[in-house]
Design a protein around this motif. Structure first.
Motif, PDB file in Angstrom:
ATOM      1  N   ALA A 147     -78.189-103.602 -23.449  1.00 50.15           N
ATOM      2  CA  ALA A 147     -79.325-104.011 -23.070  1.00 50.15           C
ATOM      3  C   ALA A 147     -80.535-103.517 -23.443  1.00 50.15           C
ATOM      4  N   CYS A 148     -81.787-103.972 -23.295  1.00 50.30           N
ATOM      5  CA  CYS A 148     -83.058-103.430 -23.842  1.00 50.30           C
ATOM      6  C   CYS A 148     -83.749-103.504 -22.504  1.00 50.30           C
ATOM      7  N   GLY A 149     -84.828-102.750 -22.622  1.00 56.51           N
ATOM      8  CA  GLY A 149     -86.027-102.612 -21.945  1.00 56.51           C
ATOM      9  C   GLY A 149     -85.751-102.596 -20.519  1.00 56.51           C
ATOM     10  N   THR A 150     -86.326-103.406 -19.698  1.00 54.99           N
ATOM     11  CA  THR A 150     -86.041-103.776 -18.275  1.00 54.99           C
ATOM     12  C   THR A 150     -84.544-103.862 -17.905  1.00 54.99           C
ATOM     13  N   ALA A 151     -83.913-104.753 -18.894  1.00 54.12           N
ATOM     14  CA  ALA A 151     -82.588-104.885 -18.649  1.00 54.12           C
ATOM     15  C   ALA A 151     -81.602-103.527 -18.644  1.00 54.12           C
ATOM     16  N   TYR A 152     -82.061-102.635 -19.460  1.00 56.36           N
ATOM     17  CA  TYR A 152     -81.667-101.512 -19.914  1.00 56.36           C
ATOM     18  C   TYR A 152     -81.666-100.435 -18.543  1.00 56.36           C
TER      19      TYR A 152
ATOM     20  N   ILE B 267     -76.634-107.484 -20.646  1.00 54.55           N
ATOM     21  CA  ILE B 267     -77.466-107.696 -19.624  1.00 54.55           C
ATOM     22  C   ILE B 267     -78.693-108.351 -20.193  1.00 54.55           C
ATOM     23  N   SER B 268     -79.252-109.446 -20.109  1.00 52.55           N
ATOM     24  CA  SER B 268     -80.223-109.949 -20.657  1.00 52.55           C
ATOM     25  C   SER B 268     -80.798-111.328 -20.035  1.00 52.55           C
ATOM     26  N   GLN B 269     -82.262-111.313 -19.570  1.00 53.71           N
ATOM     27  CA  GLN B 269     -82.687-112.237 -18.703  1.00 53.71           C
ATOM     28  C   GLN B 269     -82.797-113.451 -19.469  1.00 53.71           C
ATOM     29  N   SER B 270     -83.222-113.397 -20.898  1.00 53.90           N
ATOM     30  CA  SER B 270     -83.435-114.560 -21.543  1.00 53.90           C
ATOM     31  C   SER B 270     -82.209-114.908 -22.333  1.00 53.90           C
ATOM     32  N   GLY B 271     -81.307-114.332 -22.523  1.00 54.02           N
ATOM     33  CA  GLY B 271     -79.862-114.470 -23.232  1.00 54.02           C
ATOM     34  C   GLY B 271     -80.259-114.702 -24.726  1.00 54.02           C
ATOM     35  N   GLU B 272     -81.366-114.275 -25.143  1.00 56.49           N
ATOM     36  CA  GLU B 272     -81.638-114.595 -26.663  1.00 56.49           C
ATOM     37  C   GLU B 272     -81.980-113.363 -27.372  1.00 56.49           C
ATOM     38  N   THR B 273     -82.269-112.199 -26.621  1.00 54.38           N
ATOM     39  CA  THR B 273     -82.575-111.111 -27.548  1.00 54.38           C
ATOM     40  C   THR B 273     -81.688-110.473 -28.348  1.00 54.38           C
ATOM     41  N   MET B 274     -82.104-110.485 -29.463  1.00 56.27           N
ATOM     42  CA  MET B 274     -81.510-110.331 -30.782  1.00 56.27           C
ATOM     43  C   MET B 274     -80.931-108.911 -30.767  1.00 56.27           C
TER      44      MET B 274
ATOM     45  N   ALA C  80     -93.735-114.991 -16.760  1.00 57.17           N
ATOM     46  CA  ALA C  80     -94.477-113.577 -17.058  1.00 57.17           C
ATOM     47  C   ALA C  80     -93.776-112.855 -18.192  1.00 57.17           C
ATOM     48  N   VAL C  81     -94.330-112.302 -19.179  1.00 56.08           N
ATOM     49  CA  VAL C  81     -93.729-111.388 -20.100  1.00 56.08           C
ATOM     50  C   VAL C  81     -93.057-109.776 -19.301  1.00 56.08           C
ATOM     51  N   ALA C  82     -93.842-109.473 -18.397  1.00 54.05           N
ATOM     52  CA  ALA C  82     -93.182-108.393 -17.487  1.00 54.05           C
ATOM     53  C   ALA C  82     -92.149-109.066 -16.485  1.00 54.05           C
ATOM     54  N   SER C  83     -91.024-108.349 -17.000  1.00 51.86           N
ATOM     55  CA  SER C  83     -89.755-108.750 -15.999  1.00 51.86           C
ATOM     56  C   SER C  83     -89.885-108.201 -14.792  1.00 51.86           C
ATOM     57  N   THR C  84     -89.784-109.104 -13.734  1.00 48.33           N
ATOM     58  CA  THR C  84     -89.776-108.673 -12.313  1.00 48.33           C
ATOM     59  C   THR C  84     -88.483-109.088 -11.661  1.00 48.33           C
TER      60      THR C  84
ATOM     61  N   THR D 104     -82.650-109.116  -9.597  1.00 46.37           N
ATOM     62  CA  THR D 104     -81.365-110.141  -9.955  1.00 46.37           C
ATOM     63  C   THR D 104     -80.174-109.175 -10.610  1.00 46.37           C
ATOM     64  N   GLN D 105     -80.669-108.556 -11.646  1.00 43.89           N
ATOM     65  CA  GLN D 105     -79.550-107.898 -12.841  1.00 43.89           C
ATOM     66  C   GLN D 105     -78.987-106.863 -11.914  1.00 43.89           C
ATOM     67  N   VAL D 106     -79.827-105.998 -11.301  1.00 44.44           N
ATOM     68  CA  VAL D 106     -79.333-104.829 -10.319  1.00 44.44           C
ATOM     69  C   VAL D 106     -78.411-105.519  -9.383  1.00 44.44           C
TER      70      VAL D 106
ATOM     71  N   ALA E 296     -92.591 -96.959 -14.991  1.00 42.19           N
ATOM     72  CA  ALA E 296     -93.293 -96.711 -16.236  1.00 42.19           C
ATOM     73  C   ALA E 296     -93.507 -97.653 -17.248  1.00 42.19           C
ATOM     74  N   LEU E 297     -92.497 -98.138 -17.536  1.00 39.45           N
ATOM     75  CA  LEU E 297     -92.359 -99.468 -18.545  1.00 39.45           C
ATOM     76  C   LEU E 297     -93.447-100.549 -18.030  1.00 39.45           C
ATOM     77  N   LYS E 298     -93.257-100.890 -16.832  1.00 35.87           N
ATOM     78  CA  LYS E 298     -94.181-101.898 -16.335  1.00 35.87           C
ATOM     79  C   LYS E 298     -95.662-101.502 -16.376  1.00 35.87           C
ATOM     80  N   LEU E 299     -95.940-100.418 -16.344  1.00 36.74           N
ATOM     81  CA  LEU E 299     -97.366 -99.763 -16.262  1.00 36.74           C
ATOM     82  C   LEU E 299     -97.733 -99.961 -18.071  1.00 36.74           C
TER      83      LEU E 299
ATOM     84  N   SER F 271     -89.681-113.430 -25.021  1.00 32.95           N
ATOM     85  CA  SER F 271     -87.971-113.315 -25.697  1.00 32.95           C
ATOM     86  C   SER F 271     -88.129-112.685 -27.046  1.00 32.95           C
ATOM     87  N   VAL F 272     -87.398-111.653 -27.157  1.00 29.66           N
ATOM     88  CA  VAL F 272     -87.506-110.959 -28.643  1.00 29.66           C
ATOM     89  C   VAL F 272     -86.419-111.345 -29.216  1.00 29.66           C
ATOM     90  N   THR F 273     -86.689-112.323 -30.107  1.00 31.72           N
ATOM     91  CA  THR F 273     -85.302-112.811 -30.884  1.00 31.72           C
ATOM     92  C   THR F 273     -85.363-112.365 -32.447  1.00 31.72           C
TER      93      THR F 273
HETATM   94  O1  M6R Z   1     -84.487-111.153 -22.039  1.00 29.68           O
HETATM   95  P1  M6R Z   1     -83.888-109.651 -22.079  1.00 29.68           P
HETATM   96  O2  M6R Z   1     -83.718-109.393 -20.648  1.00 29.68           O
HETATM   97  O3  M6R Z   1     -82.805-109.277 -22.939  1.00 29.68           O
HETATM   98  O4  M6R Z   1     -85.318-108.763 -22.528  1.00 29.68           O
HETATM   99  C1  M6R Z   1     -85.204-107.383 -22.642  1.00 29.68           C
HETATM  100  C2  M6R Z   1     -86.364-106.885 -22.772  1.00 29.68           C
HETATM  101  O5  M6R Z   1     -87.129-107.324 -24.011  1.00 29.68           O
HETATM  102  C3  M6R Z   1     -87.355-107.131 -21.394  1.00 29.68           C
HETATM  103  O6  M6R Z   1     -86.705-106.520 -20.324  1.00 29.68           O
HETATM  104  C4  M6R Z   1     -88.720-106.406 -21.561  1.00 29.68           C
HETATM  105  O7  M6R Z   1     -88.343-104.958 -21.564  1.00 29.68           O
HETATM  106  C5  M6R Z   1     -89.666-106.894 -20.640  1.00 29.68           C
HETATM  107  N1  M6R Z   1     -90.844-107.333 -21.013  1.00 29.68           N
HETATM  108  C6  M6R Z   1     -89.949-105.786 -19.621  1.00 29.68           C
HETATM  109  O8  M6R Z   1     -90.774-106.027 -18.617  1.00 29.68           O
END
Ligand code: M6R
Length: 612
Positions: free
Chosen positions: A302-307, A349-356, A400-404, A409-411, A486-489, A608-610
């Protein structure tokens, strides 16, 4: 990244295009543009900056058009300027292209096209596609779909492309490779978009598009073919959420709305998972009891918050199910030689399902023979489609870009998986599982209780608005929660922020503490391994060096050395991140406001980081 929308149909195109772009702005927002099809020529307007800049420049002098394409950009090749904004056109100004992704061989294509006399006007990789398609369309006697099929054979990289030509403006041609594209089927109107959010107001009928499929929409229908022109059977599905779910609903920002939606999101993700005879029901895993018992290892990618959700999975699954869990940053995973086999379960784990990065790691794991389970919030997105099984979180659209709410729900989803595995492997008894599940069911009300009392925290946050750095401390599952805080901030307040395991402090990070440095410390719930006392010692250590310590601790827990204490409801220790993260989200949100930042669309980011 980048949001793409196309419309052709019976009505004016401008409203669905602009509204669609507004809903896709989370994918990138450093420039925006449209091409409208009018007879014999294209009307093109594009502007650096947010969508509002494009809207202002459009004014009310728009030609009437019933088809067009629109783009909102997250820059990769070429800075965010008017020239680099999409659409890009050929030298006759008749063929327009929009693109999400990266054309890896654009330099070579550009050189070849320049040698043929094409003039380039941007620094983008995309422009080469416009020129290439222009030549190929002539070669194929004006057949744009045929030109697209041929062009795609020469392109390398990841891309979603939409193209339109002035001679036949009602026809929009699209293709996707490793980037998202979905077709919307309305009443005599058709849409192509990066995400169903773009057209949800008009239709809930959506059609999945596969890798390297060419889609053509006209005012009277659509056609999907492979690269050889063979017709493909449409895979239609109904979108289950509505336009209202993607509106702010009276909140000042999507992020705040999404923070407040967390009790419901968690409840929806948990609902109906325990049978009358106390069995966790997770049919989605598609694994027999025998397969679960023979599992040797779990790898979370996973990446970012999903990690961070993945890190919590490690604590929970190892403790309950006694299976070794590795947690990997997806972008690193495939560039070493990970040891995986058929007895490895990979959880993506991915919110968007598109993270490359996550998608590529997933493919790598599958190729090595692992079974892949996705935890995802976006129906029919690429990661679940390419996984062997999927457990959907039910957070609803996260704009919102910041995942909350997606994080919480992933947890919760990894807790469910952990309990299920533990039960099947008989590491927990049915009644232990039922007790823990009932504790999970109690979390939504506890989150609600935290949210009812956040006002003092918001006021407190503002007093730290001029701080240059904030440190977050946690232990055990509090450590990933600290990283998440810390990531959120960082992403919202643009402040230096770091999360540490409390025990690591003395190995270096404590040198960062100066007089007045804010430190947010999460006191572990319960007394297992005396972790709560160890954190209280850490608090004393930073306090002795001048830190102002904001402590997050459960009701009734002893706290010493704190400058401020934020109380959260009592819950089993492993579940504490679901509660402790909420004040951290509010802290980051309020800090962004106090510092005058754009909360929903922080600088340099995209939802969504594709791209890799
Ligand atoms: O869509 P994803 O869950 O795969 O995205 C992973 C990260 O890019 C995402 O969680 C990012 O770190 C958030 N912007 C954090 O708030």
């Amino acid at each position: 990244m980048c949001g793409i929308v196309g419309y052709t149909g019976k009505n004016s195109a401008i409203t669905p295009l602009i509204e669609g772009l507004r809903r896709l702005e989370y994918r990138g927002y450093d420039s925006a543009g449209i091409a409208l099809g009018t007879s014999g020529k294209l009307f093109i307007e594009k502007r650096a900056g947010k969508l509002g800049n494009l809207e202002s420049s459009l004014g009310d002098q728009l030609p009437s058009a019933t088809s067009g394409i629109g783009h909102t950009r997250w820059a990769t090749h070429g800075g965010p300027t008017d020239n680099n904004a999409h659409p890009h056109v050929d030298n006759e100004g008749k063929l327009a292209v929009i693109h999400n992704g990266i054309i890896e061989n654009y330099n070579q294509l550009k050189a070849e096209l320049q040698a043929k006399g094409h003039k380039f006007h941007s620094d983008t990789d995309t422009e080469s596609v416009a020129h290439l398609l222009s030549d190929l369309r002539k070669e194929f006697n004006g057949d744009l779909p045929a030109a697209m099929r041929e062009a795609v054979k020469t392109l390398r990289g990841s891309f979603t492309l939409l193209a339109v030509h002035a001679d036949n403006p009602g026809v929009i041609v699209g293709v996707r490779r490793n980037s998202p594209l979905v077709l919307g089927v309305g009443d005599s109107e058709y849409f192509l978009a990066s995400d169903v959010a773009a057209f949800i107001e008009y239709t809930k009928r959506a059609v999945e598009l596969g890798q390297d499929e060419i889609v053509v929409i006209t005012p009277t229908g659509f056609e999907i073919t492979d690269l050889d022109g063979n017709a493909q059977t449409p895979r239609e599905y109904q979108v289950t959420w509505d336009a209202e779910a993607a509106q702010k609903g009276g909140f000042s920002h999507f992020m705040l709305k999404e923070i407040f939606e967390q009790p419901k999101a968690v409840a929806d993700t948990l609902i109906g998972r325990l049978t009358d005879n106390n069995q966790i029901e997770l049919d989605e895993l598609k694994m027999s009891d025998e397969e679960i018992r023979s599992l040797k290892k779990i790898v979370v990618i996973a990446c970012g918050t999903a990690y961070h959700a993945g890190m919590i999975a490690k604590y929970a699954i190892e403790k309950w199910a006694q299976i070794s869990v590795e947690v990997e940053i997806a972008s690193e995973y495939r560039y070493r030689d990970p040891i995986i086999d058929a007895q490895t379960l990979v959880i993506a784990i991915s919110q968007s399902g598109e993270t490359m990065d996550t998608l590529m790691a997933l493919r790598h794991a599958k190729a090595a023979g692992a079974r892949v389970l996705a935890i995802c919030n976006t129906n029919s997105s690429t990661i679940p489609r390419e996984s062997d099984a999927v457990l959907y979180t039910h957070a609803g659209p996260e704009i919102a870009v910041a995942s909350t709410k997606a994080f919480l729900t992933q947890v919760v989803a990894v807790y469910l998986i952990g309990l299920h595995l533990a039960q099947v492997r008989k590491e927990l008894t049915d009644s232990e599982v039922a007790d823990l599940y009932n504790e999970l069911l109690a979390l939504p009300a506890k989150i609600e209780a935290i949210l009812e009392t956040v006002e003092p925290l918001r006021a407190l946050t503002r007093t730290f608005a001029k701080s240059s750095s904030v440190l977050f401390l946690g232990r055990n599952v509090g450590f990933p929660a600290a990283l998440e805080g810390a990531l959120k901030l960082k992403e919202l307040a643009y402040m230096h922020a770091e999360g540490f395991a409390g025990g690591e402090l003395k190995h270096g990070p404590i040198a960062l503490i100066e007089e007045g440095t804010p430190v947010i410390a999460i006191v572990p719930a319960g007394h297992e391994h005396s972790l709560d006392e160890k954190m209280l010692s850490n608090i004393q250590e930073v306090k002795a060096r001048g830190a102002q310590v904001i402590v997050i601790a459960e009701e009734g827990a002893e706290v010493t050395g704190a400058t401020h204490v934020i109380r959260i409801p009592v819950a089993p220790a492993l579940f504490q991140p679901v509660l402790a993260t909420v004040p951290l989200q509010v802290f980051a949100y309020e800090m962004a406001i106090a510092r005058g930042n754009d909360v929903d669309q922080p600088r340099n980011l995209a939802k969504s980081v594709t791209v890799e």
